[in-house]
Write a protein that holds these residues in place. Structure first.
Motif, PDB file in Angstrom:
ATOM      1  N   ARG A   1      -6.325   6.175  -9.343  1.00 39.94           N
ATOM      2  CA  ARG A   1      -6.147   6.121  -7.899  1.00 39.94           C
ATOM      3  C   ARG A   1      -6.916   4.939  -7.305  1.00 39.94           C
ATOM      4  NH1 ARG A   1      -6.690  12.383  -5.811  1.00 39.94           N
ATOM      5  NH2 ARG A   1      -4.558  13.018  -6.251  1.00 39.94           N
TER       6      ARG A   1
ATOM      7  N   THR B   1       0.811  -1.220   0.000  1.00 41.75           N
ATOM      8  CA  THR B   1       0.000   0.000   0.000  1.00 41.75           C
ATOM      9  C   THR B   1       0.842   1.267   0.000  1.00 41.75           C
ATOM     10  OG1 THR B   1      -0.150  -0.155   2.418  1.00 41.75           O
ATOM     11  CG2 THR B   1      -1.979  -1.065   1.131  1.00 41.75           C
ATOM     12  N   ALA B   2       2.160   1.130   0.064  1.00 37.52           N
ATOM     13  CA  ALA B   2       3.011   2.322   0.031  1.00 37.52           C
ATOM     14  C   ALA B   2       2.795   3.156  -1.239  1.00 37.52           C
ATOM     15  CB  ALA B   2       4.480   1.921   0.182  1.00 37.52           C
TER      16      ALA B   2
ATOM     17  N   ARG C   1      -0.216   5.552  -1.009  1.00 34.76           N
ATOM     18  CA  ARG C   1      -0.019   6.823  -0.300  1.00 34.76           C
ATOM     19  C   ARG C   1       0.573   7.876  -1.225  1.00 34.76           C
ATOM     20  NH1 ARG C   1       1.687   3.166   3.781  1.00 34.76           N
ATOM     21  NH2 ARG C   1       3.874   3.482   3.216  1.00 34.76           N
TER      22      ARG C   1
ATOM     23  N   LEU D   1      -5.703   2.350   2.379  1.00 34.30           N
ATOM     24  CA  LEU D   1      -4.924   2.953   3.458  1.00 34.30           C
ATOM     25  C   LEU D   1      -5.592   2.741   4.810  1.00 34.30           C
ATOM     26  CD1 LEU D   1      -3.838   6.331   1.797  1.00 34.30           C
ATOM     27  CD2 LEU D   1      -2.556   4.203   1.977  1.00 34.30           C
ATOM     28  N   ARG D   2      -6.914   2.808   4.870  1.00 32.34           N
ATOM     29  CA  ARG D   2      -7.598   2.626   6.144  1.00 32.34           C
ATOM     30  C   ARG D   2      -7.481   1.193   6.647  1.00 32.34           C
ATOM     31  NH1 ARG D   2     -11.617   6.163   3.739  1.00 32.34           N
ATOM     32  NH2 ARG D   2     -12.987   4.379   3.311  1.00 32.34           N
TER      33      ARG D   2
ATOM     34  N   PRO E   1      -9.929   4.416  -1.411  1.00 26.24           N
ATOM     35  CA  PRO E   1      -9.317   4.877  -0.159  1.00 26.24           C
ATOM     36  C   PRO E   1      -9.287   3.825   0.943  1.00 26.24           C
ATOM     37  CG  PRO E   1     -11.497   5.848  -0.462  1.00 26.24           C
ATOM     38  CD  PRO E   1     -11.151   5.166  -1.744  1.00 26.24           C
TER      39      PRO E   1
ATOM     40  N   ALA F   1      -2.205   8.923  -3.662  1.00 26.04           N
ATOM     41  CA  ALA F   1      -3.222   9.725  -2.986  1.00 26.04           C
ATOM     42  C   ALA F   1      -2.760  11.151  -2.745  1.00 26.04           C
ATOM     43  CB  ALA F   1      -3.610   9.074  -1.656  1.00 26.04           C
ATOM     44  N   ALA F   2      -1.438  11.360  -2.675  1.00 24.48           N
ATOM     45  CA  ALA F   2      -0.906  12.701  -2.416  1.00 24.48           C
ATOM     46  C   ALA F   2      -0.739  13.525  -3.684  1.00 24.48           C
ATOM     47  CB  ALA F   2       0.439  12.598  -1.698  1.00 24.48           C
TER      48      ALA F   2
END
Length: 516
Positions: free
Chosen positions: A391, A371-372, A375, A397-398, A394, A378-379
């Motif tokens: 993308r 999942t790196a 991140r 990440l959660r 979400p 997402a940025a």
């Protein structure tokens, strides 16, 4: 770097005594550099396997280098088949994956030496390449064993910890898809590189390989391709600016190459862009050492890197892609499986409990790794209409955050089990709560796999839990601690369940109200 420098010294000695070509030294350094990084996870069996696999692969790499120079089409095809085959064997487990990695190392060394810089040699060099590779394994084993014994580096997790359950497959295995993607990217890279840049085709091929290799998902390959392109461009520009300070066959250039390689190894864990930039700078300095000015080839190198990155990303996205969401779901389910094993373990068996805790922590770490790239994506600022296509959702990440929040309660639970195993195993409240958490974890795993959920276990109300705690001896604190940890884990399972369970369908009344 101790492995690299020791192997480099031995390769220089062999080159001088046996009258070999300088590419034998370059091959030894490339092999030792990669081996020094991957061997940290090797156990005793892996090292014995490396003693057999790596010398054979080094000999094959030497023969392949000669074949590519004398018969380019046959050599290119052999390279593609060798790399793709080394990826395909990953389907047979972790040990086969490490063996495949060892096979690839000498093949990549073929792309590092500038084309035409070293004439093709005879078959006598092949045996010496095998000897040097074997010496690299032995020397690397000595260095790593010493570092682990002295506590300089941690020991690798055991096979019991790293084993991941295999899920039933409806599509081709990930290793098969990655092998086909690599074959497609390398084939296109060879074809385009040979036609556009006949003397520097290796830049396109090397970039395509680096972008595709080890890419765990579409998001991973997209991020890696961007970092590779940006880092390589920066490394090329910097190396071009300083390359004029050294002449051909300069000893100072060799020292700078090893210094930059050491920095690259150090910074790799922070970002792949640092690694790509430093390695590209090393290659530019190596070209300068061979007498080819990087300044004259700056635009060609940047164009080759960009084309190779595009080919790698395109192959991974268009040909049997490995979706980021699917990888996250699989790794999340594996972590929950480890959590369920801890819930179902016999707490009177201390080693089994510690192994289950280590297995859960390892799988959470693997989930964080995949999942790196999410991140990073997402940025990236982008309009929603554009970013929605590339993308990931979400929840990726959660889900990592929820499982990481389980780490402390899991540690508290295992510590309590280790301090009072008999008490916790015999306590009815703890046994019932363990069964509820294990069933909850199984229900979330089923939701992740989009399978029907089993019947929900009976809930324990706070009043019943308080009444049960009242029967515990005041001097025994292990039971309240275990129940508190189980409650904390159960709360995070609620978070995961909400992430992966689809919302219920709207009723007719609600739908009509929404339409109104």
């Amino acid at each position: 770097m101790a492995t690299v420098l020791g192997t480099y010294g031995l390769a220089l000695l062999v080159e001088h005594e046996a009258g070999l070509r300088v590419d034998s030294v370059v091959q030894a350094v490339v092999i030792a550099s990669a081996l020094g990084r991957v061997q940290r996870l090797f156990d005793r069996t892996d090292r014995l396997l490396a003693c057999a696999v790596l010398p054979c692969a080094a000999a094959a790499g030497t023969e392949l280098s000669t074949l590519i120079q004398q018969h380019p089409d046959a050599g290119d095809a052999a390279f593609v088949v060798g790399v793709a085959g080394a990826i395909w064997v990953r389907r047979f487990g972790a040990r086969a994956t490490r063996a495949g990695t060892l096979v690839v190392l000498p093949l990549i060394a073929v792309l590092v030496v500038p084309a035409g810089a070293v004439p093709a040699g005879g078959h006598g060099h092949t045996a010496w390449a095998a000897v040097t590779a074997l010496a690299a394994v032995v020397w690397g084993t000595v260095v790593t064993w010493t570092a682990q014994r002295t506590g300089l580096v941690p020991r690798p997790p055991s096979a019991k910890v790293t084993t991941v359950p295999r899920a039933p497959r409806r599509r081709p295995a990930a290793s098969t898809r990655m092998a086909l993607q690599m074959a497609a990217a390398l084939t296109a890279a060879f074809a385009i590189g040979r036609n556009l840049w006949p003397d520097h085709w290796a830049w396109v091929v090397l970039t395509a390989f680096l972008v595709c290799s080890g890419a765990r998902s579409r998001g991973d390959v997209l991020v890696k391709g961007a970092w590779r392109t940006l880092g390589a461009a920066a490394g090329t520009v910097v190396a071009t600016a300083v390359s004029g300070q050294f002449g051909p066959r300069s000893d100072t250039a060799v020292v700078v190459i090893f210094a930059v390689l050491a920095v690259a190894t150090w910074l790799r864990e922070l970002s792949y862009a640092y690694w790509a930039g430093c390695v590209t700078a090393v290659l530019s300095l190596l070209y300068d050492w061979f007498g080819q000015s990087p300044g004259d080839l700056l635009h060609t190198r940047l164009a080759g890197i960009a084309v190779g990155a595009v080919l790698g990303v395109a192959a991974s996205w268009l040909l049997l892609p490995v979706r980021t969401e699917a990888v996250v779901r699989a790794r999340t389910a594996a972590a929950l499986s480890g959590l369920g094993e801890l819930m179902e373990a016999d707490w009177r068996d201390g080693p089994a409990v510690r192994t289950a805790r280590a297995r859960f922590a390892y799988r959470v770490q693997q989930l964080a790794t995949v999942t790196a790239p999410v991140r990073v994506l997402a940025a990236v600022p982008a309009p929603r209409a554009v970013s929605a296509r590339w993308r990931p959702d979400p929840f990726t990440l959660r889900s990592v955050a929820a499982l990481r929040h389980c780490a402390d309660p899991v540690d508290d639970l295992t510590d309590a089990a280790g301090s009072a195993p008999e008490t916790l195993s015999a306590d009815a409240a703890v046994a019932r709560r363990r069964a509820q958490v294990a069933a909850h974890a199984l229900a979330v795993r089923r939701a992740i796999g989009r399978r029907p959920a089993p019947p929900a276990p009976a809930e324990t109300t706070p009043r019943e839990r308080f009444r049960t705690l009242g029967t515990v001896a005041p001097t025994d604190r292990s039971v309240p601690a275990a129940l508190a940890a189980l409650d904390a884990i159960d709360a995070q399972l609620d978070v995961l369940g909400a992430l992966f369970t689809p919302p219920p369908p709207l009723t007719a009344d609600v739908s009509a109200a929404a339409a109104g």
